[in-house]
Enzyme design. Structure first.
Site, PDB file in Angstrom:
ATOM      1  CB  CYS A  96      -0.976  -0.036   1.170  1.00 41.07           C
ATOM      2  SG  CYS A  96      -2.269   1.153   0.931  1.00 41.07           S
ATOM      3  CG  HIS A 196      -3.480  -3.425   3.401  1.00 40.22           C
ATOM      4  ND1 HIS A 196      -2.325  -3.104   4.275  1.00 40.22           N
ATOM      5  CD2 HIS A 196      -4.005  -2.243   2.855  1.00 40.22           C
ATOM      6  CE1 HIS A 196      -2.504  -1.704   4.147  1.00 40.22           C
ATOM      7  NE2 HIS A 196      -3.455  -1.284   3.228  1.00 40.22           N
ATOM      8  CD  GLU A 198      -0.966  -6.095   5.400  1.00 41.86           C
ATOM      9  OE1 GLU A 198      -1.405  -4.821   5.730  1.00 41.86           O
ATOM     10  OE2 GLU A 198      -0.785  -6.575   4.385  1.00 41.86           O
TER      11      GLU A 198
END
Length: 227
Positions: A96, A196, A198
């Site tokens: 990001c 993202h 994660e």
């Protein structure tokens, strides 16, 4: 493996994604994670690890915007450049804001997204894109996307995007919202993703695991060269 995570948030307690990123990395059992906040911390830890350098570097997201050209933004860019100069053979992943920082540091350009009504958002602290978006990824030749189905859904939380890809990079991901959601400079072991991983479930975990595999492969090559 030693993985360095650079936290680009203004406050150490901000940025849920950074906490999740560290948790996901540690859950793999494949690496030791060190999270740093400032240039001073990075230099101090870099000096400690000169004989045992970082095997991979991840530049995390941020609650900052590249549209607000303040001192801390340029500190983030300088930290990234310093990390690469200290450990040029450490695979690097920007997430990001981290991808945008990579792009600017290598000569690309970042732009502000327009809101759904076509006007710049009035609140710079709120993302324009927030949620799951379909992305099309280069799963054939990009090593961090291997084994993924494409298109796939990834979690976005951003208001800035890469407008111009830096020299030496190529686009390895697109979406309906914008042309560049992932970039690669494979010869320099650098990748960036606008979304993202994660926070993106199984497919996001696969990207992180693939990145760690790249780190492991490069580390094995370096060890063989030293023997």
């Amino acid at each position: 493996m030693n993985i360095l995570v650079v936290d680009n948030n203004r406050d150490i307690d901000q940025g849920i994604s950074i906490h999740e990123l560290v948790k996901v990395l540690e859950s793999t059992g494949k690496c030791k994670v060190t999270r740093v906040k400032s240039m001073e911390s990075f230099i101090r830890l870099g000096n400690i690890h000169k004989t045992d350098p970082w095997d991979g570097i991840i530049l995390g997201g941020s609650n900052m915007s590249h549209s607000k050209r303040d001192k801390m933004l340029f500190d983030c860019i300088r930290t990234m450049i310093a990390a690469r100069s200290h450990f040029p053979r450490a695979p690097t992943l920007g997430i990001c804001f981290g991808m945008q920082t990579l792009a600017e540091a290598f000569g690309g350009r970042v732009k502000r997204l327009k809101s759904a009504r076509g006007a710049p958002p009035t609140d710079l602290n709120r993302p324009v894109l927030d949620g799951w978006k379909q992305v099309t990824l280069d799963t054939q030749s990009c090593p961090i996307f291997q084994g993924l189905a494409t298109p796939t859904l990834m979690k976005h939380y951003n208001s800035d995007v890469v407008k111009d890809i830096p020299p030496g990079f190529r686009s390895v991901g697109q979406s309906a919202e914008y042309d560049v959601v992932a970039i690669e400079a494979k010869d320099h072991l650098v990748w960036g993703v606008q979304f993202h991983p994660e926070l993106s479930g199984k497919d996001g975990m696969k990207i992180i695991d693939n990145f760690l595999k790249v780190c492991g492969t490069v580390n094995n090559i370096k060890n063989q060269e030293h023997h």
